[in-house]
Scaffold this motif. Structure first.
Motif, PDB file in Angstrom:
ATOM      1  N   ASP A   1       0.971  -1.102   0.021  1.00 35.49           N
ATOM      2  CA  ASP A   1      -0.094  -0.100  -0.055  1.00 35.49           C
ATOM      3  C   ASP A   1       0.750   1.354   0.022  1.00 35.49           C
ATOM      4  O   ASP A   1       2.036   1.118   0.132  1.00 35.49           O
ATOM      5  CB  ASP A   1      -1.082  -0.039   1.249  1.00 35.49           C
ATOM      6  CG  ASP A   1      -0.238   0.041   2.493  1.00 35.49           C
ATOM      7  OD1 ASP A   1       0.836   0.459   2.470  1.00 35.49           O
ATOM      8  OD2 ASP A   1      -0.926  -0.308   3.670  1.00 35.49           O
ATOM      9  N   ILE A   2       0.299   2.484  -0.062  1.00 35.92           N
ATOM     10  CA  ILE A   2       1.159   3.722  -0.218  1.00 35.92           C
ATOM     11  C   ILE A   2       1.886   3.771   0.986  1.00 35.92           C
ATOM     12  O   ILE A   2       2.970   4.450   0.647  1.00 35.92           O
ATOM     13  CB  ILE A   2       0.148   4.858  -0.471  1.00 35.92           C
ATOM     14  CG1 ILE A   2       1.014   5.992  -0.633  1.00 35.92           C
ATOM     15  CG2 ILE A   2      -0.668   5.281   0.940  1.00 35.92           C
ATOM     16  CD1 ILE A   2       2.006   6.068  -1.908  1.00 35.92           C
ATOM     17  N   HIS A   3       1.583   3.451   2.176  1.00 37.52           N
ATOM     18  CA  HIS A   3       2.549   3.646   3.355  1.00 37.52           C
ATOM     19  C   HIS A   3       3.760   2.819   3.143  1.00 37.52           C
ATOM     20  O   HIS A   3       4.646   3.029   3.496  1.00 37.52           O
ATOM     21  CB  HIS A   3       1.709   3.426   4.811  1.00 37.52           C
ATOM     22  CG  HIS A   3       0.551   4.294   4.911  1.00 37.52           C
ATOM     23  ND1 HIS A   3      -0.527   4.272   4.914  1.00 37.52           N
ATOM     24  CD2 HIS A   3       0.898   5.516   5.543  1.00 37.52           C
ATOM     25  CE1 HIS A   3      -1.194   5.226   5.108  1.00 37.52           C
ATOM     26  NE2 HIS A   3      -0.476   6.084   5.738  1.00 37.52           N
TER      27      HIS A   3
ATOM     28  N   SER B   1       5.008  11.650  -4.548  1.00 28.39           N
ATOM     29  CA  SER B   1       4.038  11.036  -3.752  1.00 28.39           C
ATOM     30  C   SER B   1       3.375  11.940  -3.200  1.00 28.39           C
ATOM     31  O   SER B   1       2.195  11.612  -2.385  1.00 28.39           O
ATOM     32  CB  SER B   1       4.684   9.859  -3.033  1.00 28.39           C
ATOM     33  OG  SER B   1       5.188  10.446  -1.857  1.00 28.39           O
TER      34      SER B   1
ATOM     35  N   ASP C   1       0.437  14.926  -1.787  1.00 33.11           N
ATOM     36  CA  ASP C   1      -0.859  15.273  -2.457  1.00 33.11           C
ATOM     37  C   ASP C   1      -0.900  16.615  -2.380  1.00 33.11           C
ATOM     38  O   ASP C   1      -1.409  17.178  -1.221  1.00 33.11           O
ATOM     39  CB  ASP C   1      -1.997  14.311  -1.662  1.00 33.11           C
ATOM     40  CG  ASP C   1      -3.392  14.647  -2.377  1.00 33.11           C
ATOM     41  OD1 ASP C   1      -3.420  15.487  -3.160  1.00 33.11           O
ATOM     42  OD2 ASP C   1      -4.263  13.998  -1.910  1.00 33.11           O
TER      43      ASP C   1
END
Length: 130
Positions: free
Chosen positions: A24-26, A72, A74
């Motif tokens: 996942d992103i983490h 990455s 946002d």
């Protein structure tokens, strides 16, 4: 004759790609921090051993990782936190370049502290998300 260094690099690339595919992103961000800090240690060794060609390649990898971390972010929804992270990544990039140009290990010490603190913050976020 077999080139074990290239074989090991291929293994590492495959291992990282496999981990990234299911992350996942983490976890992806944490992988970038891990890779950055590993490369930073290698670059320090290259500076100390006066292997300047390898230092240059490692410096380039570190800058690419910082670019990945910055990409990455946002920016639309991250507000002040994303802006501050961007500034930290840019500061680290400038310090990495200065350290490389001057073969100055003290600049890399500062980068290590910043990136380790950010990594620990992301580890905390990942634990809270789990």
């Amino acid at each position: 004759m077999l080139d074990f260094a290239n074989g090991y690099q291929a293994y590492q690339n495959t291992s990282v790609e496999g981990k990234a595919a299911g992350a996942d992103i983490h976890k992806l961000v944490l992988m970038l921090f891990d890779g950055f800090l590993d490369e930073l240690a290698r670059v320090e060794g290259h500076i100390q051993a006066k292997r300047f060609d390898k230092k240059a390649a490692g410096t380039e990898r570190m800058l690419k990782i910082l670019g990945g971390l910055e990409a990455s972010l946002d920016q639309q929804n991250g507000g002040e936190v994303a802006a501050n992270m961007q500034r930290l990544y840019q500061h680290c990039g400038q310090a990495v370049l200065a350290a490389s140009l001057k073969n100055d290990l003290s600049q890399l010490d500062t980068v290590r502290v910043i990136m380790t603190n950010l990594q620990e913050g992301w580890q905390g976020l990942a634990q809270n998300a789990a």
